[in-house]
Each structure stands twice: as structure tokens, then as C-alpha cells.
Design an enzyme around this catalytic site. Structure first.
Site, PDB file in Angstrom:
ATOM      1  N   HIS A  49     105.277   1.928  37.286  1.00  0.00           N
ATOM      2  CA  HIS A  49     104.330   2.996  36.961  1.00  0.00           C
ATOM      3  C   HIS A  49     104.914   4.365  37.292  1.00  0.00           C
ATOM      4  O   HIS A  49     104.698   5.337  36.552  1.00  0.00           O
ATOM      5  CB  HIS A  49     103.021   2.795  37.723  1.00  0.00           C
ATOM      6  CG  HIS A  49     102.107   1.801  37.084  1.00  0.00           C
ATOM      7  ND1 HIS A  49     100.973   1.320  37.709  1.00  0.00           N
ATOM      8  CD2 HIS A  49     102.134   1.196  35.880  1.00  0.00           C
ATOM      9  CE1 HIS A  49     100.355   0.457  36.912  1.00  0.00           C
ATOM     10  NE2 HIS A  49     101.043   0.359  35.801  1.00  0.00           N
ATOM     11  N   HIS A 103     105.331  -3.324  38.912  1.00  0.00           N
ATOM     12  CA  HIS A 103     104.447  -2.235  38.521  1.00  0.00           C
ATOM     13  C   HIS A 103     104.445  -1.055  39.487  1.00  0.00           C
ATOM     14  O   HIS A 103     104.154   0.070  39.071  1.00  0.00           O
ATOM     15  CB  HIS A 103     103.007  -2.756  38.355  1.00  0.00           C
ATOM     16  CG  HIS A 103     102.808  -3.528  37.092  1.00  0.00           C
ATOM     17  ND1 HIS A 103     103.486  -4.701  36.830  1.00  0.00           N
ATOM     18  CD2 HIS A 103     102.015  -3.296  36.009  1.00  0.00           C
ATOM     19  CE1 HIS A 103     103.107  -5.156  35.642  1.00  0.00           C
ATOM     20  NE2 HIS A 103     102.217  -4.340  35.126  1.00  0.00           N
ATOM     21  N   LYS A 141      89.696  -5.832  34.169  1.00  0.00           N
ATOM     22  CA  LYS A 141      90.011  -4.521  34.735  1.00  0.00           C
ATOM     23  C   LYS A 141      90.004  -3.485  33.616  1.00  0.00           C
ATOM     24  O   LYS A 141      90.717  -3.620  32.629  1.00  0.00           O
ATOM     25  CB  LYS A 141      91.372  -4.551  35.431  1.00  0.00           C
ATOM     26  CG  LYS A 141      91.369  -5.334  36.734  1.00  0.00           C
ATOM     27  CD  LYS A 141      92.766  -5.634  37.230  1.00  0.00           C
ATOM     28  CE  LYS A 141      93.442  -4.454  37.842  1.00  0.00           C
ATOM     29  NZ  LYS A 141      94.701  -4.829  38.520  1.00  0.00           N
ATOM     30  N   ASN A 166     101.178  -7.606  40.187  1.00  0.00           N
ATOM     31  CA  ASN A 166     101.703  -6.243  40.216  1.00  0.00           C
ATOM     32  C   ASN A 166     103.227  -6.203  40.295  1.00  0.00           C
ATOM     33  O   ASN A 166     103.809  -5.114  40.414  1.00  0.00           O
ATOM     34  CB  ASN A 166     101.111  -5.475  41.408  1.00  0.00           C
ATOM     35  CG  ASN A 166      99.618  -5.241  41.257  1.00  0.00           C
ATOM     36  OD1 ASN A 166      99.134  -5.021  40.157  1.00  0.00           O
ATOM     37  ND2 ASN A 166      98.878  -5.319  42.356  1.00  0.00           N
ATOM     38  N   ARG A 185      96.071 -12.320  43.415  1.00  0.00           N
ATOM     39  CA  ARG A 185      96.162 -11.545  42.178  1.00  0.00           C
ATOM     40  C   ARG A 185      97.123 -10.375  42.296  1.00  0.00           C
ATOM     41  O   ARG A 185      97.657  -9.885  41.291  1.00  0.00           O
ATOM     42  CB  ARG A 185      94.765 -11.065  41.768  1.00  0.00           C
ATOM     43  CG  ARG A 185      94.752 -10.307  40.446  1.00  0.00           C
ATOM     44  CD  ARG A 185      93.356 -10.116  39.896  1.00  0.00           C
ATOM     45  NE  ARG A 185      93.372  -9.286  38.700  1.00  0.00           N
ATOM     46  CZ  ARG A 185      92.333  -9.126  37.892  1.00  0.00           C
ATOM     47  NH1 ARG A 185      91.191  -9.743  38.153  1.00  0.00           N
ATOM     48  NH2 ARG A 185      92.417  -8.362  36.823  1.00  0.00           N
ATOM     49  N   ARG A 241      74.772   1.995  31.682  1.00  0.00           N
ATOM     50  CA  ARG A 241      75.040   1.132  32.840  1.00  0.00           C
ATOM     51  C   ARG A 241      75.530  -0.272  32.446  1.00  0.00           C
ATOM     52  O   ARG A 241      75.330  -1.236  33.166  1.00  0.00           O
ATOM     53  CB  ARG A 241      73.801   1.029  33.740  1.00  0.00           C
ATOM     54  CG  ARG A 241      73.428   2.349  34.382  1.00  0.00           C
ATOM     55  CD  ARG A 241      72.336   2.176  35.419  1.00  0.00           C
ATOM     56  NE  ARG A 241      72.075   3.437  36.105  1.00  0.00           N
ATOM     57  CZ  ARG A 241      71.182   4.333  35.696  1.00  0.00           C
ATOM     58  NH1 ARG A 241      70.468   4.100  34.605  1.00  0.00           N
ATOM     59  NH2 ARG A 241      71.000   5.445  36.365  1.00  0.00           N
TER      60      ARG A 241
END
Length: 428
Positions: free
Chosen positions: A345, A341, A240, A338, A334, A218
Site C-alpha cells: 500500500h 499489503h 469489507k 494482509n 484473517r 442505515r
């Protein structure tokens, strides 16, 4: 100077003495603050009598002193002009200059350091942070031969007992099956709740190891040592972590910040040119988002970048750190990170990872800049500006012939940025 880490404020003449300067440079970094003559005069009280070098005509004496020391002051690498800036702005610029950041907003604050030769001093960082044994170092087969011995030696010299495990390199191995093998290594290495995990490698190693540390017992403390430009300026920052599923990238993961991110630009000298170019896609992206000078200098091309790689790393990291400090959990601003992306991706997956992440993001940025122009969100000419900068560093800007566009679109449908059933874009 040789004690615990600290900030030392020195008078303007303190380092004229060569022995004092040598000691300062051997034990830390020097930031030279400067202000205009008018600003300095406004701050000084000639009647106080505590500045004998400025006795008499203040403006005349101060002007003479600045001229006399001009070459000395200019000789320091890190310079910060304080005129007209608030303290908070100066603090940020000082961190940017020194490559020493303190990041908060996602649990306990943690340090981000950019230090040439830093991998060889990892043990000292561990001791300062109070990190515990045993230590599990996860790397990949490419990085192990270049960096692992340095890291292991540094940890052992500081009294730690590190164990190492190497995974196969490449995005195709960023899977839950690899995580299972890493957890098995943790068990064999005797990792406990107070132990420390180290990720030594590029974005795949960092993302996967961080996720493994987040879920094991954990949550076990971890340290990220990015060894690629792309990982230094992007994936190592922000906490992340995650792995890919067959449908799309990073569908499984968590927000779990490390205790330390230590980027050593020295290791970039061993990086293949293609990998370095891939990282520049993220650097240029950060320039578009919040650093026009970074964008313009990178657009000058390869010669500037390779000759100023430490500066590029510091400025590239600073943009992302500024954004994630404002919005740590990607609720608003934030999402700008991206850029490139969403389409990128999709291209990366459709190419079966034959295109690198950086190459795919570069193509995605060009395509998404085109979307911004078509939707009248950006002035005409943006596409050409972005494309020119990417081409200057040797990055692709168009989708390769023969790539299955239906598969690109399908991958975009599973993108983790999707909301309310709709694909989302970050457009410049």
C-alpha cells in the site's frame, strides 16, 4: 431438475443414459464422487439383496463394474475422491470444486457463486433470493461498455426496474466525493430500505458501492459482481467496504457483507493483460497462505493460468473464504491476508497509483518475504521461491528506481493495520 435450486444424489449408473446426462448438464453442475475398491466393499452389505448388479462375488462384481464405467466416470469435470476425509472436509472440497460457497460469520449467511455466463442469469438469482426493486447498478466507465447491457437485460427480463450510474475508473476516484455522487444517484433512482444496490466492476467499484449501500438509509441490501481477477479472488469477499483518504487507503469503511457475490470468469477474457497479472498477485498470495498446489501451478506461468482460469478463480477464492469464515472481523488469522499489503500500500500511494494494486502487492510480498528471512521466521530460499513465482507471471518484484522511499514509509505509518502505534506485517 428444472425446479428450485437443490442437491440431487444420483446412483452411479444414473447418467450413463445420454438423455439423463444431457438434462443434468443443462440444468446444473455434476460432481462425481469416487472411493477405493476396498472402501466401497467395506460399505456394502452383499446380503441386503438391494444391489442386484453386485450379486455373487462382491469384490469381483464391483471391480468389473468400476472398470466397465471407468471412462464414463472420468468424463466429468468435477471429481472428488472421498477416501480418508471427514464429511466437513468433503463439504468444503465440494464447494471448492463447484464454485458454490455459503459464507457465514458476519451477520446473515450469503452466497458466493463462480459461474461462467452468470451475469446473464443475474435476474434469476435476484428472484431466488427475493431481492427487491428498484435496483441501482453502480459501475465504472470502463466496465459499462463491456458488461452493463448484459446485467440490465437480465434484470429487466426477470421483472426488475434497474437504474445505472457510472463513475470514473481508478483508485484515485475511490473517495468520499464519489460516494456523495453515488448517494445522489440512489435518491434520484428512488432507492428505499428494501431496494437493492449492485456493484458491477473491480475492487474500487465494489469497495465504494458497498460502503455507499452500508451507510445509505442505515443499510440497503447489495450484490457484488466482480469483473476483475483481483476483485473476484480478494476484494469482493469478506464484506469489507470503504474509501481512501489522502493519507492512506481504506481508512474509512465498514464491515457490510453483500447478499450475493457472483463471479463470472467469462468477463476476464476482455480484461487487459496488465489487469489480469495484477489479480494473480492476490492468487499467488493465497497460495502462499493456504494452498501449495495453487502456488505451484501458478508458478508454472502464464500458459497454465490462461488455460485454467476458472480453476484459478475457484481455488483463489476458496482460500480467502476459508480464512474469513474462521475470522470474519480480522481479530486474528484473517490478518494473514494482509501479506504484501503493508509495504504494498505504501508503494502504491508513493507511485501516485501509477503502479496497480496487484503490482504493488507483488513487490510488497517479495519485500516482506525478505523480512521473514532476515528475522529467521522463514527458511533461506523463501524469497527466491516467491520472486520466481511472481516473475513467471510477469509481475514486478523490486521497488522501482526513483520512487520516494520516505513517502512509502510515511504511508505505512497511516496504514489501517497499525496497532498500538506500531506498523504490523503479515510475514510468510
Amino acid at each position: 431438475a428444472r425446479g428450485e435450486p437443490r442437491v440431487v444424489a444420483l446412483g452411479g449408473g444414473a447418467l450413463i443414459n445420454p438423455d439423463a446426462r444431457r438434462l443434468a448438464e443443462e440444468t446444473g453442475q455434476i460432481l462425481c464422487l469416487s472411493a477405493s475398491l476396498e472402501n466401497l466393499i467395506s460399505r456394502l452389505d452383499p446380503a441386503s439383496g438391494d444391489r442386484p448388479l453386485l450379486a455373487g462375488n462382491l469384490a469381483e462384481r464391483l471391480s468389473h463394474l468400476l472398470a466397465e464405467r471407468a471412462d464414463h466416470y472420468r468424463s466429468f469435470e468435477h471429481q472428488l475422491v472421498v477416501d480418508g476425509l471427514e464429511i466437513s472436509e468433503l463439504v468444503w472440497k465440494a464447494q471448492q470444486q463447484l464454485g458454490a460457497f455459503r459464507v457465514s460469520g458476519m451477520g446473515p449467511a450469503y452466497d458466493v457463486r463462480i459461474q461462467r455466463g452468470g451475469l446473464g442469469q443475474l435476474g434469476s438469482y435476484f428472484s431466488t433470493l427475493g431481492l427487491k426493486d428498484p435496483v441501482a447498478v453502480v459501475t465504472d466507465n470502463n466496465v459499462a461498455g463491456r458488461c452493463l447491457e448484459n446485467v440490465m437485460t437480465s434484470l429487466k427480463s426477470a421483472g426488475y426496474h434497474p437504474y445505472a450510474y457510472s463513475i470514473e475508473p481508478g483508485e484515485e476516484h475511490k473517495t468520499i466525493e464519489t460516494v456523495l455522487s453515488v448517494w445522489d444517484f440512489f435518491i434520484k433512482a428512488g432507492i428505499e430500505r428494501r431496494s437493492t444496490v449492485v456493484a458491477l466492476g473491480g475492487g474500487v467499484v465494489g469497495d465504494l458501492t458497498g460502503f455507499a449501500a452500508a451507510a445509505f438509509l442505515r443499510g440497503v441490501a447489495w450484490v457484488n459482481l466482480p469483473t476483475t481477477l483481483l476483485a473476484m479472488v480478494d476484494s469482493s469477499l469478506g464484506g469489507k467496504t470503504g474509501v481512501d483518504l489522502p493519507q492512506a487507503k481504506n481508512l474509512v469503511g465498514s464491515f457490510y457483507p453483500p447478499r450475493l457475490v457472483l463471479a463470472d470468469p467469462e468477463v476476464l477474457g476482455t480484461l487487459p493483460a496488465r489487469e489480469l497479472r495484477g489479480g494473480l498477485a492476490e492468487v499467488i498470495k493465497h497460495g502462499i497462505i493456504d494452498d501449495p498446489e495453487l502456488f505451484n501451478r501458478c508458478a508454472e506461468g502464464w500458459t497454465f493460468i490462461t488455460g485454467n482460469i476458472d480453476w484459478v478463480v475457484r481455488r483463489g477464492m476458496a482460500v480467502k473464504l476459508k480464512v474469513i469464515s474462521t475470522d470474519p472481523y480480522e481479530k486474528g488469522l484473517r490478518q494473514a491476508l494482509n501479506l504484501g499489503h503493508t509495504i504494498g500500500h505504501g508503494i502504491e500511494i508513493a507511485s501516485n497509483f501509477q503502479l496497480t494494486h496487484g503490482e504493488s502487492v507483488a513487490i510488497g510480498m517479495a519485500a516482506e518475504a525478505h523480512l521473514a528471512e532476515v528475522l529467521n521466521l522463514a527458511e533461506p530460499g523463501l524469497v527466491q521461491c516467491v520472486v520466481d513465482a511472481l516473475k513467471q507471471v510477469g509481475l514486478p518484484t523490486t521497488i522501482p528506481m526513483g520512487l520516494d522511499l520516505a513517502r512509502v514509509v510515511e504511508a505505512m505509518q497511516f496504514d489501517k493495520k497499525r496497532a498500538a502505534g506500531k506498523v504490523q506485517f503479515a510475514l510468510p
